[in-house]
Write a protein that holds these residues in place. Sequence first.
Motif, PDB file in Angstrom:
ATOM      1  N   TYR A   1       0.946  -1.196   0.076  1.00  0.00           N
ATOM      2  CA  TYR A   1      -0.025   0.117  -0.045  1.00  0.00           C
ATOM      3  C   TYR A   1       0.796   1.440   0.086  1.00  0.00           C
ATOM      4  CZ  TYR A   1      -4.241  -2.591   0.126  1.00  0.00           C
ATOM      5  OH  TYR A   1      -5.274  -3.366  -0.205  1.00  0.00           O
ATOM      6  N   VAL A   2       2.238   1.412  -0.043  1.00  0.00           N
ATOM      7  CA  VAL A   2       3.072   2.533   0.101  1.00  0.00           C
ATOM      8  C   VAL A   2       2.711   3.270  -0.996  1.00  0.00           C
ATOM      9  CG1 VAL A   2       4.970   1.330  -0.916  1.00  0.00           C
ATOM     10  CG2 VAL A   2       5.216   3.387   0.749  1.00  0.00           C
ATOM     11  N   GLU A   3       2.421   2.634  -2.313  1.00  0.00           N
ATOM     12  CA  GLU A   3       2.473   3.402  -3.347  1.00  0.00           C
ATOM     13  C   GLU A   3       0.919   3.928  -3.459  1.00  0.00           C
ATOM     14  OE1 GLU A   3       4.085   2.310  -7.097  1.00  0.00           O
ATOM     15  OE2 GLU A   3       5.623   1.128  -6.145  1.00  0.00           O
ATOM     16  N   VAL A   4       0.005   3.421  -3.044  1.00  0.00           N
ATOM     17  CA  VAL A   4      -1.268   3.684  -2.917  1.00  0.00           C
ATOM     18  C   VAL A   4      -1.489   5.117  -2.014  1.00  0.00           C
ATOM     19  CG1 VAL A   4      -3.685   3.094  -2.307  1.00  0.00           C
ATOM     20  CG2 VAL A   4      -2.413   1.495  -3.499  1.00  0.00           C
ATOM     21  N   VAL A   5      -0.797   4.993  -1.050  1.00  0.00           N
ATOM     22  CA  VAL A   5      -1.024   6.118  -0.117  1.00  0.00           C
ATOM     23  C   VAL A   5      -0.031   7.205  -0.404  1.00  0.00           C
ATOM     24  CG1 VAL A   5      -0.124   6.896   2.269  1.00  0.00           C
ATOM     25  CG2 VAL A   5      -1.133   4.642   1.942  1.00  0.00           C
ATOM     26  N   LEU A   6       1.074   7.018  -1.280  1.00  0.00           N
ATOM     27  CA  LEU A   6       1.702   8.111  -1.729  1.00  0.00           C
ATOM     28  C   LEU A   6       0.996   8.793  -2.843  1.00  0.00           C
ATOM     29  CD1 LEU A   6       5.593   6.811  -2.077  1.00  0.00           C
ATOM     30  CD2 LEU A   6       4.543   8.522  -0.561  1.00  0.00           C
ATOM     31  N   ALA A   7       0.276   8.117  -3.643  1.00  0.00           N
ATOM     32  CA  ALA A   7      -0.613   8.610  -4.823  1.00  0.00           C
ATOM     33  C   ALA A   7      -1.730   9.411  -4.341  1.00  0.00           C
ATOM     34  CB  ALA A   7      -0.970   7.150  -5.717  1.00  0.00           C
ATOM     35  N   GLU A   8      -2.199   9.035  -2.879  1.00  0.00           N
ATOM     36  CA  GLU A   8      -3.247   9.729  -2.205  1.00  0.00           C
ATOM     37  C   GLU A   8      -2.773  11.004  -1.762  1.00  0.00           C
ATOM     38  OE1 GLU A   8      -7.235   8.288  -0.288  1.00  0.00           O
ATOM     39  OE2 GLU A   8      -5.622   6.938  -0.272  1.00  0.00           O
ATOM     40  N   MET A   9      -1.375  10.909  -1.397  1.00  0.00           N
ATOM     41  CA  MET A   9      -0.889  12.172  -0.765  1.00  0.00           C
ATOM     42  C   MET A   9      -0.808  13.206  -1.921  1.00  0.00           C
ATOM     43  SD  MET A   9       2.229  11.790   2.006  1.00  0.00           S
ATOM     44  CE  MET A   9       3.612  12.060   1.096  1.00  0.00           C
ATOM     45  N   GLY A  10      -0.289  12.516  -2.926  1.00  0.00           N
ATOM     46  CA  GLY A  10       0.031  13.519  -4.208  1.00  0.00           C
ATOM     47  C   GLY A  10      -1.181  14.233  -4.691  1.00  0.00           C
ATOM     48  N   ARG A  11      -2.253  13.333  -4.659  1.00  0.00           N
ATOM     49  CA  ARG A  11      -3.435  14.026  -5.072  1.00  0.00           C
ATOM     50  C   ARG A  11      -3.798  15.155  -4.181  1.00  0.00           C
ATOM     51  NH1 ARG A  11      -4.966   8.554  -6.293  1.00  0.00           N
ATOM     52  NH2 ARG A  11      -6.074   8.548  -4.439  1.00  0.00           N
ATOM     53  N   MET A  12      -3.639  14.943  -2.950  1.00  0.00           N
ATOM     54  CA  MET A  12      -4.047  15.853  -1.985  1.00  0.00           C
ATOM     55  C   MET A  12      -3.141  17.140  -2.097  1.00  0.00           C
ATOM     56  SD  MET A  12      -4.752  13.578   1.335  1.00  0.00           S
ATOM     57  CE  MET A  12      -5.156  14.877   2.679  1.00  0.00           C
TER      58      MET A  12
ATOM     59  N   ARG B   1      -0.398  24.522   9.922  1.00  0.00           N
ATOM     60  CA  ARG B   1      -1.908  24.184  10.263  1.00  0.00           C
ATOM     61  C   ARG B   1      -2.258  23.477   9.023  1.00  0.00           C
ATOM     62  NH1 ARG B   1      -6.740  25.882  12.374  1.00  0.00           N
ATOM     63  NH2 ARG B   1      -7.069  27.049  10.424  1.00  0.00           N
ATOM     64  N   VAL B   2      -2.289  24.008   7.931  1.00  0.00           N
ATOM     65  CA  VAL B   2      -3.102  23.366   6.811  1.00  0.00           C
ATOM     66  C   VAL B   2      -2.275  21.998   6.485  1.00  0.00           C
ATOM     67  CG1 VAL B   2      -3.450  23.689   4.110  1.00  0.00           C
ATOM     68  CG2 VAL B   2      -3.404  25.521   5.439  1.00  0.00           C
ATOM     69  N   LEU B   3      -0.912  21.864   6.601  1.00  0.00           N
ATOM     70  CA  LEU B   3      -0.221  20.682   6.205  1.00  0.00           C
ATOM     71  C   LEU B   3      -0.786  19.556   7.565  1.00  0.00           C
ATOM     72  CD1 LEU B   3       3.346  21.882   5.135  1.00  0.00           C
ATOM     73  CD2 LEU B   3       1.056  21.015   3.771  1.00  0.00           C
ATOM     74  N   ALA B   4      -0.867  20.086   8.536  1.00  0.00           N
ATOM     75  CA  ALA B   4      -1.170  19.048   9.743  1.00  0.00           C
ATOM     76  C   ALA B   4      -2.636  18.639   9.361  1.00  0.00           C
ATOM     77  CB  ALA B   4      -1.235  19.914  11.109  1.00  0.00           C
ATOM     78  N   HIS B   5      -3.537  19.369   8.958  1.00  0.00           N
ATOM     79  CA  HIS B   5      -4.790  19.044   8.572  1.00  0.00           C
ATOM     80  C   HIS B   5      -4.753  17.990   7.359  1.00  0.00           C
ATOM     81  CE1 HIS B   5      -7.684  21.140  10.911  1.00  0.00           C
ATOM     82  NE2 HIS B   5      -7.054  22.284  10.814  1.00  0.00           N
ATOM     83  N   SER B   6      -4.068  18.239   6.540  1.00  0.00           N
ATOM     84  CA  SER B   6      -3.746  17.125   5.218  1.00  0.00           C
ATOM     85  C   SER B   6      -3.365  15.862   6.142  1.00  0.00           C
ATOM     86  CB  SER B   6      -2.878  17.796   4.500  1.00  0.00           C
ATOM     87  OG  SER B   6      -3.151  18.940   3.706  1.00  0.00           O
ATOM     88  N   ALA B   7      -2.509  16.101   6.927  1.00  0.00           N
ATOM     89  CA  ALA B   7      -1.845  14.670   7.334  1.00  0.00           C
ATOM     90  C   ALA B   7      -2.892  14.128   8.136  1.00  0.00           C
ATOM     91  CB  ALA B   7      -0.655  15.337   8.241  1.00  0.00           C
TER      92      ALA B   7
END
Lengths: 252, 256
Positions: B158-169, B187-193
Amino acid sequence: MSSPPSLVVEGLAFAYPDGHQALYGVDLTVGRGERVAVLGPNGAGKTTLVLHLNGILTGGRGRVEVAGLPVAKTNLAEIRRRVGIVFQDPDDQLFMPTVREDVAFGPANLGLRGPELADRIEEALALVGMAGYADRPPHHLSYGQRRRVAVATVLAMRPEILVLDEPSSNLDPASRRELADILLALPVTILMVTHDLPYALQLCPRAVILDDGVIVRDAPTYDLLCDDATMAAHRLELPFGFDPRTVARPTG
Amino acid sequence: MSGGHTHQLYVEHETLVHRLPPQCKLIAVLTFVIAVVSTPRSAVWPYAVYAGALAAVAVLARIPAPLILRRMVVEVPFVVFALLLPVISRGPRVDVLGVSMSESGLAAAGILLAKGTLGVVASILLAATTRPRDLLLGLQHLRMPQLLVQIMTFMFRYVEVVLAEMGRMRVARESRGFRARNLGQLRVLAHSAGALFIRCFERGERVHLAMLSRGYSGRLPTLDGAQARSTDWAVAACLPAAAVLASAAAWFAVGR
């Protein structure tokens, strides 16, 4: 009929622990080899119904039988073999490092090993036209290919009934047609939950509408899609420019 | 994402090193690293033996030196720390290029760097000659607890799935004009995380559901776990044997 129907759902009612009642008494019988579409707006209870078919959700009222076997705690293993659910997001369904291991997951849980297991994998991948991809990691496949492998992962368990949750979602038109060709050629009973009405018409001679936790209509898909009043009453709409009356009425 | 059959770190070849069962390679690298780390403080020549042994493996496995050098970049933070040692250590000082440095610190830094580098190169060679999937199988053969193997299996999947999700965000954020310029925007980055964590958690639930639907009962079935033959173990033992001998010889020399 000599063999029992693939699926019998009787008076199925279910409320989630937070009190939200999702099903209010669903009755549905699917005969062997039938292909039935479950239509309905978002929040109608479609997913809740699907999760009852293999005993992930239980504890409500009513009963579910798969090919004569009641869904109960004592025979969950056999029920999960008989009911093959293909979930909407193939990334949820394909969790093993390679396609081969993923397709092997179900049958191996059933106790198959060695050459018998290898045969199952080969057979299932061949059925969905993915025979050459056994050693690929799933994340290197296209979305359409992943969806097909997801179908193979449950076919490998030789299910009595294949349950598909939004099989055409996120597919490009070519992958969509390829999947339709594959599904039409499969010798199994199919229950397909979908918003894609043309796809339902193409694949399923019969359709039911689930709305507010009950089955409100059960009819040939063609007739349902042509019934404008019923369609409007349950927030079902055909895509722009699509008129089922211009499509040849399916036979059988 | 690489397009081919394999993972980024893996270098496709058909060599003796590639063919060794993963469990043999894992044990060989572990033993090698332990031998290197336990080299006595005063000895210098064993490092030549260690480096030579690794070079031999690289040649056998047909892993080109530039590739190894490029991947050694992961060591950089560690190098920075090692370079600080001679400056901040106490004791007698020496002048190097006009800068006063601690003698003992300099020696400690040199040894630390040498040991660290050897460990990194050994891991690079292991990763370049073994598919991640095979490493997991190897760990399973070595009786690593099932739960840990399963967690690593899912991480790998799932590492690539999560990375892709992070990229889309990230794309979604930047499409609406966001750029991380100062700490105030943390703060924005924390919300994203946080959002990413919740999405992963929900995906975990859906995956578990899909597993149960196919009869999961606590064990991941394994396939084609190749048994290691004694010849495999013997071949794999060459690398750690050289290191252990060198280390032991150095201790012997110190003891006299």
